[in-house]
Design an enzyme around this catalytic site. Structure first.
Site, mmCIF file in Angstrom:
data_model
loop_
_atom_site.group_PDB
_atom_site.id
_atom_site.type_symbol
_atom_site.label_atom_id
_atom_site.label_comp_id
_atom_site.label_asym_id
_atom_site.label_seq_id
_atom_site.Cartn_x
_atom_site.Cartn_y
_atom_site.Cartn_z
ATOM 1 C CD GLU A 35 -2.786 1.183 2.463
ATOM 2 O OE1 GLU A 35 -2.808 0.211 3.234
ATOM 3 O OE2 GLU A 35 -3.488 2.196 2.584
ATOM 4 N NE ARG A 262 3.232 -7.487 10.199
ATOM 5 C CZ ARG A 262 2.523 -6.917 9.231
ATOM 6 N NH1 ARG A 262 1.515 -7.536 8.695
ATOM 7 N NH2 ARG A 262 2.833 -5.723 8.795
ATOM 8 C CE LYS A 272 2.959 0.200 4.717
ATOM 9 N NZ LYS A 272 2.436 -0.090 3.375
HETATM 10 P P1 ATP Z 1 2.466 -1.996 7.698
HETATM 11 O O1 ATP Z 1 1.654 -2.304 8.905
HETATM 12 O O2 ATP Z 1 3.900 -1.858 7.960
HETATM 13 O O3 ATP Z 1 1.901 -0.861 6.928
HETATM 14 P P2 ATP Z 1 1.281 -3.683 5.807
HETATM 15 O O4 ATP Z 1 1.162 -5.144 5.805
HETATM 16 O O5 ATP Z 1 0.054 -2.909 6.006
HETATM 17 O O6 ATP Z 1 2.383 -3.293 6.827
HETATM 18 P P3 ATP Z 1 1.574 -3.411 3.031
HETATM 19 O O7 ATP Z 1 2.094 -2.271 2.251
HETATM 20 O O8 ATP Z 1 0.135 -3.704 2.956
HETATM 21 O O9 ATP Z 1 1.989 -3.144 4.537
HETATM 22 O O10 ATP Z 1 2.434 -4.704 2.748
HETATM 23 C C1 ATP Z 1 2.841 -5.137 1.484
HETATM 24 C C2 ATP Z 1 3.208 -6.570 1.582
HETATM 25 O O11 ATP Z 1 4.290 -6.737 2.471
HETATM 26 C C3 ATP Z 1 2.068 -7.409 2.094
HETATM 27 O O12 ATP Z 1 2.012 -8.617 1.368
HETATM 28 C C4 ATP Z 1 2.439 -7.649 3.529
HETATM 29 O O13 ATP Z 1 1.893 -8.834 4.005
HETATM 30 C C5 ATP Z 1 3.957 -7.690 3.454
HETATM 31 N N1 ATP Z 1 4.533 -7.281 4.733
HETATM 32 C C6 ATP Z 1 4.307 -6.148 5.408
HETATM 33 N N2 ATP Z 1 4.969 -6.140 6.566
HETATM 34 C C7 ATP Z 1 5.636 -7.300 6.641
HETATM 35 C C8 ATP Z 1 6.497 -7.897 7.601
HETATM 36 N N3 ATP Z 1 6.800 -7.290 8.743
HETATM 37 N N4 ATP Z 1 7.004 -9.124 7.332
HETATM 38 C C9 ATP Z 1 6.712 -9.741 6.183
HETATM 39 N N5 ATP Z 1 5.908 -9.239 5.233
HETATM 40 C C10 ATP Z 1 5.370 -8.032 5.455
HETATM 41 MG MG MG Z 2 -1.549 -2.855 4.707
#
Ligand code: ATP
Ligand code: MG
Length: 562
Positions: A35, A262, A272
């Site tokens: 995102e 994760r 984020k």
């Molecule tokens: P955040 O809470 O940091 O915003 P998110 O999962 O909302 O994390 P996204 O931009 O939606 O962030 O994530 C993009 C991809 O990266 C998704 O497939 C997500 O599952 C993966 N991802 C995000 N954070 C992690 C993590 N800590 N470990 C492994 N994969 C991750």
């Molecule tokens: Mg997300």
């Protein structure tokens, strides 16, 4: 055979099984779906290395898909930063795509769902809807609008789209099962009204699709074979499949969602949203602050793409949540820089040393090895003269036997140079040492082959020639948080654990003159001090270095103890 099976991670095993059950290898396709609401962090690197790694392993395409369904939080700046970081990590996507590209298709499908009785417009507020959701053990209750006619639903949905209603007044919900044991299946919201400009579709849309509705259908549109996401989406899988069933054409490939744990890293936060708080509230100097766990922060800190890929590989892909030790990341950058970083001398806390028997005005260019770990790295010259800086902590007037550095009456070798003996000190009124007076042995020059040069002395210390040294600013970093898991405390905000000493600024360090022509990003080993790189703030007039990591290898020690 069992050997190879063993070395596969569980997701690779799933893929192998699908291939064994007839999935056409050429149909394999993956995606990385960020995102664009912030910069990528080391957790994302796990997902990037996983998805793009599978692409390389199976020679399959990997799409970069921006999951941009939240107009309030998303920006072009983040899109650009995400692309830059993925490329920097060394991966190449097949196509750059945006969920927003599918808004029309998703809308059309939603209309079909309404016609087929699978979706309805609810006029209730989100609070009212929440109240009817029930609990995991208690069934929810139906919305009074659940059995609206198809034509009324179509009419209202169209009006939602046209912007005729205010935000929060209507939503489109999937009509599934208000008593499902899976709460997510209790008529989830598919669309909400949001009258905000989107970073790509501008004012076109007044309604935006929710994540669950968007994600699986986007996978389907792109014909992603394996949609790999993190564990918190496990319960969403049922919904993912239900939505797919609404549109699935058996002639096409049906995407499969599978989940992995994760990546969490000790002594930091990885969401984020939280990282944005650190940036906006000024706890750090931007997303690329070298203390941040972002890819851009790590890059600025001196981490290399390979060290991050190696870290991801070693940390592996897990089925259950766990925390990876920050020391493992440091281990990998140290291992790489040990092989690649040129050695140089720098003094961070200088005290003057005068070699009283070295002729005034004389200077020598001494030969120094650039990297003992790399034969091809060659040699450089380092100027030597009568007056040097050494580290204040490398000298003691008196010290016990374990102190192998310089002390009064004793000898030490100056790295790449001569053996010296300390004879006396000069102090200021406060009793602070301002000069150390030494004599040197002219026959003891390193590498000269003389008997005196082979003489063993216990300690070697680094130095720079005062006349030739360049002034530099050096930034020493420590962990950003004092707690191993700052966001795990229920009663405390993670920011209460910010380490007040995470940045130590040294304005007046000195480095050897070979560093006059460095470029931003160059990595070095400052001998005996650690690995450092050139910060983008650095100019010809004012050099600025970041300490990437100290020389000590705590991870290896931890491993040995095990
Ligand atoms: P955040 O809470 O940091 O915003 P998110 O999962 O909302 O994390 P996204 O931009 O939606 O962030 O994530 C993009 C991809 O990266 C998704 O497939 C997500 O599952 C993966 N991802 C995000 N954070 C992690 C993590 N800590 N470990 C492994 N994969 C991750
Ligand atoms: Mg997300």
């Amino acid at each position: 055979m069992s050997e190879t099976k063993k070395s596969l991670n569980f997701l690779e095993q799933i893929i192998e099984e699908d291939l064994a059950h007839g999935l056409d290898r050429s149909k394999l396709k993956f995606r990385f779906p960020p995102e664009p609401n912030g910069y990528l962090h080391i957790g994302h690197a796990a997902s990037i290395c996983l998805n793009f790694g599978l692409g390389l392993k199976y020679n399959a395409p990997v799409n970069l898909r921006f999951d941009d369904t939240n107009p309030e939080k998303e920006e072009q700046e983040y899109v650009d930063a995400i692309k830059r970081d993925i490329e920097w990590l060394g991966f190449q996507w097949e196509e750059v795509l945006f969920s927003s590209d599918y808004f029309q298709q998703l809308y059309d499908w939603a209309v079909v769902m309404i016609k087929e009785g699978y979706a309805y417009v609810d006029d209730q507020t989100s609070d009212e809807i929440a109240e009817q959701k029930g609990t995991p053990t208690k069934a929810g209750s139906d919305s009074p609008y659940r059995n609206r006619s198809v034509s009324e639903n179509l009419d209202l949905f169209e009006k939602m789209k046209q912007g005729e209603f205010e935000e929060g007044t209507h939503v489109l919900r999937a009509k599934i099962d208000m008593s499902s044991p899976n709460m997510l299946m209790r008529d989830p919201v598919m669309y909400r009204i949001l009258k905000r400009a989107h970073h790509r579709t501008a004012e076109t849309w007044k309604i935006y699709p929710m994540y669950d509705w968007t994600h699986g259908e986007s996978d389907y549109i792109e014909q992603i074979s394996h949609s790999l996401c993190t564990l918190e989406f496990k319960h969403h899988r049922e919904l993912y499949d239900w939505f797919l069933d609404r549109v699935y054409d058996p002639e096409k490939l049906r995407p499969k969602q599978r989940e992995f744990a994760r990546r969490n890293l000790s002594y930091t936060v990885m969401s984020k949203r939280k990282l944005l708080q650190l940036v906006e509230e000024g706890h750090v100097n931007g997303w690329d602050d070298p203390r941040m766990p972002t890819i851009s922060g790590l890059r600025r800190r001196g981490y290399t793409p390979k060290s991050i890929r190696d870290f991801s590989e070693t940390a592996g892909i897990a089925k259950r949540d766990n925390v990876t030790d920050l020391a493992l990341l440091e281990f990998h950058i140290r291992a790489e820089l040990n092989k690649t970083a040129p050695r140089v001398m720098a003094v961070l806390d200088p005290v003057k040393l005068v070699i009283t028997n070295y002729p005034e005005g004389k200077e020598e260019m001494l030969t120094a090895e650039n990297n003992p770990e790399d034969e091809e790295a060659g040699f450089r010259t380092v100027p030597f003269s009568r007056e040097l800086y050494i580290e204040r902590e490398d000298f003691r007037e008196v010290a016990n036997k374990k102190f192998f550095r310089l002390k009064l009456g004793k000898e030490v070798r100056l790295k790449n140079a001569y053996i010296i003996q300390a004879n006396s000190v000069v102090k200021n009124d406060e009793g602070e040492i301002t000069e150390i007076h030494c004599t040197y042995d002219p026959d003891s020059k390193s590498g000269s082959g003389t008997e005196a040069s082979m003489r063993k002395v216990k300690g070697t210390i680094h130095w720079v020639s005062i006349e030739h040294a360049l002034n530099a600013e050096v930034r020493l970093y420590d962990r950003l948080f004092t707690d191993e898991a700052p966001d795990s405390h229920k009663d405390k905000d993670f920011k209460e654990f910010i380490n007040p000493d995470s940045l130590k600024l040294i304005k007046n360090a000195y480095v050897e003159p070979s560093l006059a022509t460095v470029s931003s990003g160059d990595n070095f080993q400052f001998q005996r001090l650690g690995y450092f790189n050139v910060d983008p703030d650095s100019t010809n007039d004012k050099l600025v270095f970041n300490r990437t990591v100290a020389l000590r290898d705590s991870w290896a020690k931890i491993q040995q103890k095990k």
